[in-house]
Structure formats: structure tokens, C-alpha cells
Design an enzyme around this catalytic site. Structure first.
Site, PDB file in Angstrom:
ATOM      1  N   PRO A   2       0.841  -1.207   0.000  1.00 38.56           N
ATOM      2  CA  PRO A   2       0.000   0.000   0.000  1.00 38.56           C
ATOM      3  C   PRO A   2       0.874   1.254   0.000  1.00 38.56           C
ATOM      4  CG  PRO A   2      -0.645  -1.513   1.761  1.00 38.56           C
ATOM      5  CD  PRO A   2       0.638  -2.026   1.182  1.00 38.56           C
ATOM      6  N   GLU A   3       0.607   2.145  -0.946  1.00 40.26           N
ATOM      7  CA  GLU A   3       1.326   3.415  -1.030  1.00 40.26           C
ATOM      8  C   GLU A   3       0.433   4.509  -0.444  1.00 40.26           C
ATOM      9  OE1 GLU A   3       4.340   3.854  -2.027  1.00 40.26           O
ATOM     10  OE2 GLU A   3       4.885   2.090  -3.189  1.00 40.26           O
ATOM     11  N   HIS A  91      -5.579 -14.988   8.466  1.00 37.98           N
ATOM     12  CA  HIS A  91      -4.885 -13.698   8.430  1.00 37.98           C
ATOM     13  C   HIS A  91      -5.734 -12.514   8.902  1.00 37.98           C
ATOM     14  CE1 HIS A  91      -1.922 -16.037   6.344  1.00 37.98           C
ATOM     15  NE2 HIS A  91      -2.664 -16.152   5.269  1.00 37.98           N
ATOM     16  N   ARG A 110       1.146 -11.177   5.489  1.00 41.34           N
ATOM     17  CA  ARG A 110       2.588 -11.245   5.754  1.00 41.34           C
ATOM     18  C   ARG A 110       2.961 -10.670   7.109  1.00 41.34           C
ATOM     19  NH1 ARG A 110       6.176  -9.883   0.638  1.00 41.34           N
ATOM     20  NH2 ARG A 110       7.714 -10.692   2.095  1.00 41.34           N
ATOM     21  N   ARG A 152      23.941  17.532  -2.745  1.00 43.76           N
ATOM     22  CA  ARG A 152      23.668  16.089  -2.611  1.00 43.76           C
ATOM     23  C   ARG A 152      23.954  15.353  -3.905  1.00 43.76           C
ATOM     24  NH1 ARG A 152      18.444  14.867   1.187  1.00 43.76           N
ATOM     25  NH2 ARG A 152      18.701  12.789   0.306  1.00 43.76           N
TER      26      ARG A 152
END
Ligand SMILES: [Zn+2]
Length: 271
Positions: A2-3, A91, A110, A152
Site C-alpha cells: 500500500p502506497e 490472516h 505477511r 547532494r
């Protein structure tokens, strides 16, 4: 995984069913998430009302009394609202039961997700303390990016995916935002000019907003739905399209690796 758009969609899907409602029961079937679910979670939550549900980066923050229930979906976690509670599936690890009859169920094959109790101000919790600004915050602008990236040498794509610089820009969205801004992903962050950083801020927001808007059409899937929540398939310009012609110029898109993540880019459009 999930983003940010999926987490924001979860927040919008869940909030109307739990905010303003009292927790009457907490059932923990398996404590073994990324960190153990605290043994006193029920004692902290039962009898209290959820005052608000906010998001910070990919964390969901349920404000309850003086504390906060911090939830992270990890790699495979999901939250569902049930008005009639189906039999527990494999789950399904945690149920929060509310006085309005709603059960909020956490599912995570998971078990890389987290459900933690934070007694004090959540912004000071070690998981949240060092996070950079949200991509939609006014603080995330070209001035800020310019200041933070001067000198950077890290590639601009890796900088954009660094939570200390800005939160919630995962691999898919970093690939797409850089294409739309015309910036080569391997360019040193410190060498990207200010006008191009302005463009990058705009495109990062735009690609995330489009994904969140797509998520809006799936909001009903959070209530009494059996399957897993989907991921929002945008019409990607580059992500997952290596070897195919660029949608803008027709050049064959390239696949490389940066920090173990796949980078897709157009060698002609991105400089
Ligand atoms: Zn191109």
C-alpha cells in the site's frame, strides 16, 4: 505494497464509520505483527470514542482520548468495515468493535504491518519524529527542495523516495513524477535546477492526487466487501512499461535499478 494513495483511501473509507463512535470490544487473534500488538490495547481503547482519523505518511492515526492508535498496513495489510461480521478468515488478526455495530477488521497475510498505542503526542513517536513534510503540505515546495538537495550527490529519484525529505512518494509515483517533470532519475539531486524542482513538486502532487481520485471510486469496497482492496492503476507513462515506446516521443523506455527498485524512464524525454 500500500502506497500513500491507498492509505489515504483507507482513511477516507474507514473514517465515516468509526469517528465519533465508542469502542466496545477489542479482539486480538494474533499479536505477532511487525512489532507485537500491545497487551493493554483493549484496556486503552474500550469505552473510549475515536475523536478523529488522520494520516501521516503511510500511518493511520486514530485519536482516542489523550492517546493515539497508530496503524501501518505494512506490505499486505488492509482494514475493512463490517456492519454484519463475516466468519474470521485466515490472516484476520484484530477486530475493533464499535457501539454503532461496526467491526473494523485488520487483515495481513505477511504480518509486516503494525498496530501500536501511543500515549503522548504521536508526532514525537520515534516512527514519526524524523519524517519530512507531506507532499501536499505548503512546506514541500521548490525552495525547500532546493535547499535540502544542494550538494547532494544522491540520485534525484532516491532523494524523492527518502522519507526524511518528503513522505509517501513510493517507487511507482517517483518514476511517474520524474517522467512528467522531464528529469532523468539518475541525475544528482544537487544538480537539478530550481525551475525543474518547481515542476517536480507540481508533478509529484499531481500524480498522487490522480491516484487518490481513482481510489475514490473504490471507497465502497471498504464496507462489507469480501475481497482484497485493489491498487489504483493509473495510465502510467513509464512505470512497468520498459521496452515499450514512450507515450510522448515513441523512444523505447529503459529499465534500470536504483537502490534495488526498478526505474523506468525515457532516455529522450528525461534529461
Ligand atoms: Zn519520451
Amino acid at each position: 505494497m500500500p502506497e500513500l494513495p491507498e492509505v489515504e483511501t483507507t482513511r477516507r473509507g474507514v473514517a465515516p464509520h468509526v469517528v465519533g463512535h465508542k469502542v466496545v470490544d477489542v479482539k486480538v487473534y494474533d499479536r505477532r505483527l511487525r512489532w507485537p500488538v500491545p497487551a493493554d490495547l483493549a484496556a486503552q481503547l474500550v469505552g473510549r470514542t475515536v475523536a478523529s482519523l488522520q494520516r501521516r505518511s503511510k500511518y493511520l492515526l486514530f485519536r482516542v482520548g489523550a492517546g493515539t492508535l497508530l496503524v501501518h498496513l505494512g506490505m499486505t495489510g488492509s482494514l475493512r468495515v463490517h456492519t454484519t461480521v463475516p466468519a474470521r478468515r485466515k490472516h484476520d488478526h484484530i477486530d475493533l468493535v464499535f457501539a454503532n455495530g461496526v467491526t473494523l477488521r485488520y487483515h495481513d497475510p505477511r504480518r509486516f504491518g503494525a498496530m501500536l498505542w501511543v500515549a503522548g503526542p504521536p508526532e514525537r513517536h520515534p516512527l514519526l519524529q524524523k519524517l519530512g513534510p507531506e507532499p501536499f503540505d505548503a512546506a514541500f515546495d521548490a525552495d525547500y527542495l532546493w535547499r535540502e538537495t544542494r550538494g547532494r550527490r544522491a540520485a534525484i529519484k532516491l532523494a524523492l523516495m527518502d522519507n526524511h525529505l518528503v513522505v509517501g512518494v513510493g517507487n511507482i509515483y517517483a518514476n511517474e513524477a520524474l517522467f512528467r517533470a522531464g528529469i532523468r532519475p539518475t541525475l544528482a539531486a544537487g544538480r537539478v535546477s530550481r525551475p525543474r524542482l518547481t515542476r517536480l513538486v507540481e508533478e509529484t502532487r499531481a500524480v498522487l492526487e490522480e491516484a487518490i481520485a481513482k481510489g475514490g471510486s473504490t471507497l465502497r469496497d471498504y464496507v462489507d466487501a469480501g475481497g482484497e482492496p485493489g491498487y489504483f492503476q493509473l495510465d502510467y507513462f513509464v512505470y512497468g512499461r520498459a521496452g515499450l515506446p514512450c507515450r510522448v516521443c515513441g523512444t523505447r523506455l529503459k529499465l534500470t535499478r536504483q537502490g534495488q527498485r526498478a526505474t523506468h524512464h525515457c532516455p529522450a524525454c528525461q534529461r
